[in-house]
Motif scaffolding. Sequence first.
Motif, short mmCIF file in Angstrom:
data_model
loop_
_atom_site.label_atom_id
_atom_site.label_comp_id
_atom_site.label_asym_id
_atom_site.label_seq_id
_atom_site.Cartn_x
_atom_site.Cartn_y
_atom_site.Cartn_z
N LEU A 101 -81.24 29.56 48.20
CA LEU A 101 -80.78 30.52 49.21
C LEU A 101 -79.55 29.99 49.94
N LEU A 118 -77.65 35.07 43.78
CA LEU A 118 -78.77 35.51 44.61
C LEU A 118 -79.29 36.87 44.14
N CYS A 119 -78.38 37.76 43.81
CA CYS A 119 -78.79 39.08 43.31
C CYS A 119 -79.53 38.95 41.99
N ARG A 132 -83.04 37.50 42.71
CA ARG A 132 -83.95 38.48 43.30
C ARG A 132 -84.36 39.55 42.29
N GLU A 133 -83.41 40.04 41.53
CA GLU A 133 -83.72 41.07 40.54
C GLU A 133 -84.67 40.53 39.46
N GLU A 180 -90.30 38.15 45.07
CA GLU A 180 -88.96 38.54 45.49
C GLU A 180 -88.95 38.85 46.98
N THR A 181 -89.97 39.53 47.46
CA THR A 181 -90.04 39.86 48.88
C THR A 181 -90.17 38.59 49.72
N ALA A 205 -86.81 36.89 49.77
CA ALA A 205 -85.86 37.63 50.61
C ALA A 205 -86.16 37.42 52.09
N GLY A 218 -85.03 34.03 53.22
CA GLY A 218 -83.58 34.04 53.37
C GLY A 218 -83.13 34.80 54.61
N LEU A 219 -83.78 35.90 54.87
CA LEU A 219 -83.42 36.72 56.04
C LEU A 219 -83.63 35.93 57.32
N HIS A 243 -81.08 32.63 57.18
CA HIS A 243 -79.62 32.82 57.07
C HIS A 243 -78.88 32.62 58.39
#
Length: 109
Positions: free
Chosen positions: A54, A62-63, A66-67, A77-78, A81, A84-85, A88
């Motif tokens: 991350l 990163l995309c 996650r994908e 994935e959640t 994410a 990271g949220l 960040h």
Amino acid sequence: MSAFSLAPEQTAWCAELRALAAERLRPLADRGEPGRVNRPLIAELGRLGLLARLFTSGALDLCLMRESLARACTEAETALALQGLGAHPVHAHGTPAQRARWLPPVADG
């Protein structure tokens, strides 16, 4: 003709991530409890080195990560994410002391 294509190493990495998600992350997600943080799942993301990415990966990687995870395990994935949220702002705008305190535990899961 495609306007964009992945490099062979990116395609291979995506396949590796999908396999890891199916084999190691999905079983942990299946054992999780609704409405509770799935700490074993987050810890495994850390052991696999995915949470550390991350802070070191570019937007495309990163995309792709996650994908690829979402294709096999949406919960993984959640979780990635959300880690990271939350991390960040510290990574982007924190002081060196804040980064040293908070980012290693996030990366470790």
